[in-house]
Design a protein around this motif. Structure first.
Motif, PDB file in Angstrom:
ATOM      1  N   GLN A   1       0.798  -1.223   0.000  1.00  0.00           N
ATOM      2  CA  GLN A   1       0.000   0.000   0.000  1.00  0.00           C
ATOM      3  C   GLN A   1       0.834   1.278   0.000  1.00  0.00           C
ATOM      4  OE1 GLN A   1      -3.382  -0.204   2.657  1.00  0.00           O
ATOM      5  NE2 GLN A   1      -2.800   1.756   3.523  1.00  0.00           N
ATOM      6  N   ASP A   2       1.839   1.359   0.836  1.00  0.00           N
ATOM      7  CA  ASP A   2       2.667   2.555   0.957  1.00  0.00           C
ATOM      8  C   ASP A   2       3.971   2.453   0.168  1.00  0.00           C
ATOM      9  OD1 ASP A   2       0.776   3.630   2.704  1.00  0.00           O
ATOM     10  OD2 ASP A   2       1.718   2.669   4.431  1.00  0.00           O
ATOM     11  N   LYS A   3       4.041   1.516  -0.759  1.00  0.00           N
ATOM     12  CA  LYS A   3       5.261   1.305  -1.533  1.00  0.00           C
ATOM     13  C   LYS A   3       4.924   1.253  -3.029  1.00  0.00           C
ATOM     14  CE  LYS A   3       7.473  -1.191   2.214  1.00  0.00           C
ATOM     15  NZ  LYS A   3       6.557  -0.700   3.207  1.00  0.00           N
ATOM     16  N   PRO A   4       4.564   2.388  -3.619  1.00  0.00           N
ATOM     17  CA  PRO A   4       4.144   2.386  -5.028  1.00  0.00           C
ATOM     18  C   PRO A   4       5.247   1.987  -6.004  1.00  0.00           C
ATOM     19  CG  PRO A   4       4.376   4.627  -4.216  1.00  0.00           C
ATOM     20  CD  PRO A   4       4.554   3.713  -3.036  1.00  0.00           C
ATOM     21  N   GLU A   5       6.513   2.038  -5.570  1.00  0.00           N
ATOM     22  CA  GLU A   5       7.610   1.663  -6.460  1.00  0.00           C
ATOM     23  C   GLU A   5       7.699   0.151  -6.688  1.00  0.00           C
ATOM     24  OE1 GLU A   5       9.574   2.009  -2.325  1.00  0.00           O
ATOM     25  OE2 GLU A   5       7.913   2.930  -3.382  1.00  0.00           O
ATOM     26  N   TYR A   6       7.028  -0.634  -5.846  1.00  0.00           N
ATOM     27  CA  TYR A   6       7.051  -2.095  -5.979  1.00  0.00           C
ATOM     28  C   TYR A   6       5.760  -2.587  -6.624  1.00  0.00           C
ATOM     29  CZ  TYR A   6      10.995  -1.803  -2.794  1.00  0.00           C
ATOM     30  OH  TYR A   6      12.202  -1.500  -2.227  1.00  0.00           O
ATOM     31  N   ILE A   7       5.900  -3.602  -7.500  1.00  0.00           N
ATOM     32  CA  ILE A   7       4.737  -4.123  -8.209  1.00  0.00           C
ATOM     33  C   ILE A   7       4.170  -5.379  -7.567  1.00  0.00           C
ATOM     34  CG2 ILE A   7       5.434  -3.100 -10.402  1.00  0.00           C
ATOM     35  CD1 ILE A   7       6.401  -5.927 -11.236  1.00  0.00           C
ATOM     36  N   GLY A   8       4.880  -5.960  -6.625  1.00  0.00           N
ATOM     37  CA  GLY A   8       4.401  -7.167  -5.961  1.00  0.00           C
ATOM     38  C   GLY A   8       5.469  -7.775  -5.071  1.00  0.00           C
TER      39      GLY A   8
END
Length: 129
Positions: free
Chosen positions: A40-47
């Motif tokens: 949720q708070d890590k938009p740089e990660y896709i999964g």
């Protein structure tokens, strides 16, 4: 490229047939919710990426890491809006496995309920197939 996030435990599942599924790995609603919360708070990660490495007293252990990209050989599991990638080396060890998230007063962890495991160590961290 990736960062470790949490600890995972492995459980051998007895007398469970491996059924053909749409994905090599299925996620429980609790696992989906936890993954969604983690990302949720890590938009740089896709999964999240599930891997396997040699470690522990029984041979293998799963690794969980954030990932920014899908490698060519990764298997992609998309379920209820969250994405989990499985590294090539871990794909055969996860067939028919259910990934759960369990939280108690003393711990919170992802649990891999795996019908392919022949044995685990006493703490449940490492396994052999």
């Amino acid at each position: 490229m990736s960062a470790s996030i949490v600890r995972a435990t492995v459980r051998a599942v007895n007398k469970r047939k491996i059924l053909a599924t749409r994905a090599a790995l299925t996620l429980t609603p609790a696992a989906v919710n936890k993954i969604r919360t983690l990302l949720q708070d890590k938009p740089e990660y896709i999964g999240l990426k599930v891997g396997v490495r040699t470690r522990g007293c029984n041979g293998l252990t799963y690794t969980l890491n954030y990932t920014k990209e899908k490698d060519k050989s990764d298997e992609e599991v998309l379920q209820d809006g969250v994405t989990v990638f499985i590294e090539k080396k871990a794909q055969l060890t996860l067939l028919g496995t259910e990934m759960d998230f369990v939280e108690s007063k003393l711990s919170s962890e992802f649990i891999f309920n795996n019908p392919n495991i022949k044995g685990t160590c006493g703490c449940g961290e490492s396994f052999n197939i």
